[in-house]
Design a protein around this motif. Structure first.
Motif, PDB file in Angstrom:
ATOM      1  N   ASN A  94       0.819  -1.212   0.000  1.00  0.00           N
ATOM      2  CA  ASN A  94       0.000   0.000   0.000  1.00  0.00           C
ATOM      3  C   ASN A  94       0.854   1.265   0.000  1.00  0.00           C
ATOM      4  O   ASN A  94       0.486   2.271  -0.598  1.00  0.00           O
ATOM      5  N   LEU A  95       1.998   1.220   0.670  1.00  0.00           N
ATOM      6  CA  LEU A  95       2.920   2.359   0.649  1.00  0.00           C
ATOM      7  C   LEU A  95       3.418   2.606  -0.778  1.00  0.00           C
ATOM      8  O   LEU A  95       3.392   3.735  -1.271  1.00  0.00           O
ATOM      9  N   PHE A  96       3.855   1.543  -1.457  1.00  0.00           N
ATOM     10  CA  PHE A  96       4.318   1.690  -2.839  1.00  0.00           C
ATOM     11  C   PHE A  96       3.183   2.161  -3.750  1.00  0.00           C
ATOM     12  O   PHE A  96       3.389   2.982  -4.637  1.00  0.00           O
ATOM     13  N   LEU A  97       1.971   1.641  -3.516  1.00  0.00           N
ATOM     14  CA  LEU A  97       0.823   2.060  -4.322  1.00  0.00           C
ATOM     15  C   LEU A  97       0.523   3.538  -4.079  1.00  0.00           C
ATOM     16  O   LEU A  97       0.285   4.289  -5.026  1.00  0.00           O
ATOM     17  N   ARG A  98       0.559   3.975  -2.814  1.00  0.00           N
ATOM     18  CA  ARG A  98       0.330   5.395  -2.506  1.00  0.00           C
ATOM     19  C   ARG A  98       1.330   6.280  -3.252  1.00  0.00           C
ATOM     20  O   ARG A  98       0.986   7.326  -3.791  1.00  0.00           O
ATOM     21  N   ASP A  99       2.595   5.839  -3.277  1.00  0.00           N
ATOM     22  CA  ASP A  99       3.652   6.618  -3.926  1.00  0.00           C
ATOM     23  C   ASP A  99       3.800   6.289  -5.409  1.00  0.00           C
ATOM     24  O   ASP A  99       4.777   6.685  -6.047  1.00  0.00           O
ATOM     25  N   GLU A 100       2.819   5.561  -5.943  1.00  0.00           N
ATOM     26  CA  GLU A 100       2.732   5.232  -7.367  1.00  0.00           C
ATOM     27  C   GLU A 100       3.967   4.513  -7.886  1.00  0.00           C
ATOM     28  O   GLU A 100       4.408   4.737  -9.010  1.00  0.00           O
ATOM     29  N   PHE A 101       4.524   3.667  -7.050  1.00  0.00           N
ATOM     30  CA  PHE A 101       5.654   2.811  -7.408  1.00  0.00           C
ATOM     31  C   PHE A 101       6.842   3.602  -7.953  1.00  0.00           C
ATOM     32  O   PHE A 101       7.506   3.167  -8.885  1.00  0.00           O
TER      33      PHE A 101
END
Length: 194
Positions: A94-101
């Motif tokens: 979810n962290l990576f998704l929030r930061d758009e990978f």
């Protein structure tokens, strides 16, 4: 009625080897975009047999028992509405998704790790507001220094995402496999291009 059966497979991709069924809520929206709400075909048939879901699309393949033959469901709709979660779980994905990978320091899209903006060695906590996606080179460069000491700048201030924001991000990063029968149900509420 116990609600676990409806969501327990959403986060278990190993059980989705062949013919996964897209699971839609009673409002015909996917239960989840991140990861996409899928069930193994066996669970979709079981839920249909127990009258918990309605089958709206099927694969061309059939399975047989001693007494019956079933076409494998490709899209099922829950008969009872599942209230979406308001709180987004703080996980690596979810962290990576929030930061758009992408790295929040340089914008790189590969070799991602996560970084504490205020280092843990300096009292920084592991939270949405203090952790960002970072590529390995930027993470190594920053180490346990502050942003000022490392000379790095954040592309945007980290904060806790809303469930709606995460749904939007999830739509921009679809899974590797999307069956044709799912397309009518995945993005039906998206804005049309002029």
């Amino acid at each position: 009625m116990d609600g676990d059966f409806r969501t327990q497979f959403v986060r278990d991709p190993a059980s989705l080897k062949h013919y996964p069924a897209l699971v839609l809520n009673a409002d015909y929206r996917p239960l989840s975009y991140y990861p996409l709400s899928l069930w193994p075909w066996q669970e979709a048939i079981k839920a249909a047999y127990l009258d918990r879901v309605q089958i709206v699309a099927e694969y061309d393949h059939v399975v047989r028992s001693q007494r019956a033959e079933f076409r494998i469901p490709s899209v099922v709709v829950l008969k009872d509405y599942v209230k979406p979660q308001k709180r987004v779980a703080f996980t690596r994905f979810n962290l990576f998704l929030r930061d758009e990978f992408c790295c929040q320091y340089c914008g790189a899209k590969g070799d991602l790790t996560f970084d504490h903006v205020i280092p843990r060695a300096r009292g920084g906590v592991t939270s949405w507001e203090n952790v960002v996606a970072a590529c390995s080179p930027c993470n190594l460069r920053k180490g346990s220094k502050t942003l000022r000491q490392s000379g790095l700048q954040l592309n945007r201030t980290p904060r806790a995402p809303t469930a709606a924001e995460m749904q939007g991000h999830g739509r921009r990063f679809p899974p590797n496999y999307l069956h044709d029968s799912w397309m009518d149900y995945l993005y039906w509420d998206a804005e049309l291009d002029a």
